[in-house]
Scaffold this motif. Structure first.
Motif, PDB file in Angstrom:
ATOM      1  N   SER A  21     -46.123 -25.426  -3.506  1.00  0.00           N
ATOM      2  CA  SER A  21     -47.143 -26.284  -4.111  1.00  0.00           C
ATOM      3  C   SER A  21     -47.029 -26.344  -5.633  1.00  0.00           C
ATOM      4  N   ASP A  22     -46.227 -25.462  -6.229  1.00  0.00           N
ATOM      5  CA  ASP A  22     -46.001 -25.488  -7.680  1.00  0.00           C
ATOM      6  C   ASP A  22     -44.863 -26.421  -8.066  1.00  0.00           C
ATOM      7  N   MET A  23     -44.118 -26.890  -7.056  1.00  0.00           N
ATOM      8  CA  MET A  23     -42.865 -27.600  -7.317  1.00  0.00           C
ATOM      9  C   MET A  23     -42.991 -29.094  -7.029  1.00  0.00           C
ATOM     10  N   TRP A  24     -42.086 -29.861  -7.620  1.00  0.00           N
ATOM     11  CA  TRP A  24     -41.956 -31.289  -7.321  1.00  0.00           C
ATOM     12  C   TRP A  24     -40.929 -31.456  -6.210  1.00  0.00           C
ATOM     13  N   HIS A  25     -41.231 -32.330  -5.259  1.00  0.00           N
ATOM     14  CA  HIS A  25     -40.357 -32.547  -4.110  1.00  0.00           C
ATOM     15  C   HIS A  25     -40.068 -34.040  -3.951  1.00  0.00           C
ATOM     16  N   PRO A  26     -38.824 -34.414  -3.669  1.00  0.00           N
ATOM     17  CA  PRO A  26     -38.545 -35.825  -3.378  1.00  0.00           C
ATOM     18  C   PRO A  26     -39.203 -36.227  -2.068  1.00  0.00           C
ATOM     19  N   GLY A  27     -39.740 -37.451  -2.026  1.00  0.00           N
ATOM     20  CA  GLY A  27     -40.390 -37.899  -0.799  1.00  0.00           C
ATOM     21  C   GLY A  27     -40.982 -39.281  -0.935  1.00  0.00           C
ATOM     22  N   ASP A  40     -41.046 -38.429  -6.690  1.00  0.00           N
ATOM     23  CA  ASP A  40     -41.208 -36.982  -6.610  1.00  0.00           C
ATOM     24  C   ASP A  40     -42.696 -36.670  -6.462  1.00  0.00           C
ATOM     25  N   LEU A  41     -43.006 -35.797  -5.493  1.00  0.00           N
ATOM     26  CA  LEU A  41     -44.404 -35.507  -5.191  1.00  0.00           C
ATOM     27  C   LEU A  41     -44.714 -34.024  -5.393  1.00  0.00           C
ATOM     28  N   LYS A  42     -45.969 -33.788  -5.759  1.00  0.00           N
ATOM     29  CA  LYS A  42     -46.477 -32.430  -5.908  1.00  0.00           C
ATOM     30  C   LYS A  42     -47.853 -32.400  -5.250  1.00  0.00           C
ATOM     31  N   TYR A  43     -48.054 -31.481  -4.304  1.00  0.00           N
ATOM     32  CA  TYR A  43     -49.311 -31.469  -3.553  1.00  0.00           C
ATOM     33  C   TYR A  43     -50.206 -30.302  -3.964  1.00  0.00           C
ATOM     34  N   ASP A  44     -51.497 -30.475  -3.733  1.00  0.00           N
ATOM     35  CA  ASP A  44     -52.502 -29.470  -4.087  1.00  0.00           C
ATOM     36  C   ASP A  44     -53.535 -29.427  -2.970  1.00  0.00           C
ATOM     37  N   ARG A 112     -53.300 -25.739   7.105  1.00  0.00           N
ATOM     38  CA  ARG A 112     -53.630 -25.850   5.689  1.00  0.00           C
ATOM     39  C   ARG A 112     -53.213 -24.537   5.034  1.00  0.00           C
ATOM     40  N   GLU A 113     -52.497 -24.638   3.928  1.00  0.00           N
ATOM     41  CA  GLU A 113     -52.033 -23.428   3.261  1.00  0.00           C
ATOM     42  C   GLU A 113     -52.921 -23.093   2.071  1.00  0.00           C
ATOM     43  N   LYS A 114     -52.962 -21.812   1.759  1.00  0.00           N
ATOM     44  CA  LYS A 114     -53.718 -21.350   0.596  1.00  0.00           C
ATOM     45  C   LYS A 114     -53.007 -20.139   0.014  1.00  0.00           C
ATOM     46  N   ILE A 115     -53.161 -19.937  -1.278  1.00  0.00           N
ATOM     47  CA  ILE A 115     -52.553 -18.800  -1.952  1.00  0.00           C
ATOM     48  C   ILE A 115     -53.630 -17.750  -2.174  1.00  0.00           C
ATOM     49  N   VAL A 116     -53.376 -16.545  -1.689  1.00  0.00           N
ATOM     50  CA  VAL A 116     -54.351 -15.457  -1.813  1.00  0.00           C
ATOM     51  C   VAL A 116     -53.678 -14.257  -2.457  1.00  0.00           C
ATOM     52  N   LYS A 146     -49.676 -14.376  -2.085  1.00  0.00           N
ATOM     53  CA  LYS A 146     -48.979 -14.767  -0.865  1.00  0.00           C
ATOM     54  C   LYS A 146     -49.588 -16.059  -0.325  1.00  0.00           C
ATOM     55  N   ILE A 147     -48.783 -16.787   0.432  1.00  0.00           N
ATOM     56  CA  ILE A 147     -49.298 -17.952   1.139  1.00  0.00           C
ATOM     57  C   ILE A 147     -49.874 -17.509   2.478  1.00  0.00           C
ATOM     58  N   LYS A 148     -51.089 -17.937   2.751  1.00  0.00           N
ATOM     59  CA  LYS A 148     -51.716 -17.740   4.048  1.00  0.00           C
ATOM     60  C   LYS A 148     -51.980 -19.105   4.671  1.00  0.00           C
TER      61      LYS A 148
END
Length: 208
Positions: A21-27, A40-44, A112-116, A146-148
């Motif tokens: 989620s910190d990175m830009w991705h082609p899409g 390039d996309l970046k999601y939150d 759904r991912e989250k950083i904990v 970590k990603i949960k």
């Protein structure tokens, strides 16, 4: 479509490791109006928003004007698909929420991912963590990001159920084929704490 992505493991000494989620991705992205835009996309997930750089301008989208987007995630070397879907947050009240589609079928698996932050004793470290980095030390503990994942099931009626990870709840969700699922569960020694096993049992449900 039957889409599964696998979490890579990174060494603990990679302190500057970025999460996906910190990175830009082609899409590409599809709006509610039907427009398809590549870039390039970046999601939150926290803010339920997407940034898109098409090479000319930087635009922001949220779940209200977004239908779908797809990225190529180099951290797993595979494509990932995300949807804005209506989710009931209280009785008879649904709002758009961003989900990743892991398996699409008669019963779809979403997440759904989250950083904990987790604390780990400095007296013992495992060799690897999934998408992890160590921001700081405090007393006898290190705090590791970590990603949960939160898992959800989508049925053909468009209803989305959050999955707590309990076996009894899984059998209720898969009640239509509960006999076969219980047999498969025991034969394969399914562990619902593992993403790969949740994927296996969902795939099996959709095949029988």
């Amino acid at each position: 479509m039957n889409k599964v992505f696998f979490i890579l493991l990174f060494p603990l000494n990679m302190l500057a490791q970025q999460f996906p989620s910190d990175m830009w991705h082609p899409g590409q992205l599809v709006t509610k109006g039907g427009d398809t835009i590549k870039g390039d996309l970046k999601y939150d997930f926290d803010n339920q928003s997407i940034q898109l750089d098409d090479g000319k301008t930087l635009k922001a989208y949220n779940v209200n004007n977004l239908y779908f987007f797809e990225i190529f995630d180099e951290t797993i070397n595979d494509y990932r698909q995300f949807y804005s879907l209506l989710y009931e947050i209280s009785y008879n009240y649904r709002v758009p929420v961003l989900f990743e589609m892991v398996i699409e079928g008669e019963l779809s698996l979403l997440l759904r991912e989250k950083i904990v932050a987790e604390s780990v004793s400095n007296n013992y470290f495992p060799s690897y963590y999934s998408y992890s980095m160590i921001p700081r030390y405090q007393n006898n503990y290190s705090y590791i990001n970590k990603i949960k994942y939160d898992y959800f099931f989508l049925n053909p009626k468009g209803e989305i159920y959050k999955f707590s990870g309990k076996k009894r709840e899984l059998f209720q969700i898969m009640d239509k084929k509960s006999k076969e699922i219980k047999e498969y569960f025991n034969d394969k020694k399914i562990n619902l704490k593992k993403m790969v096993d949740i994927v296996k049992v969902t795939n099996y449900y959709n095949k029988i």
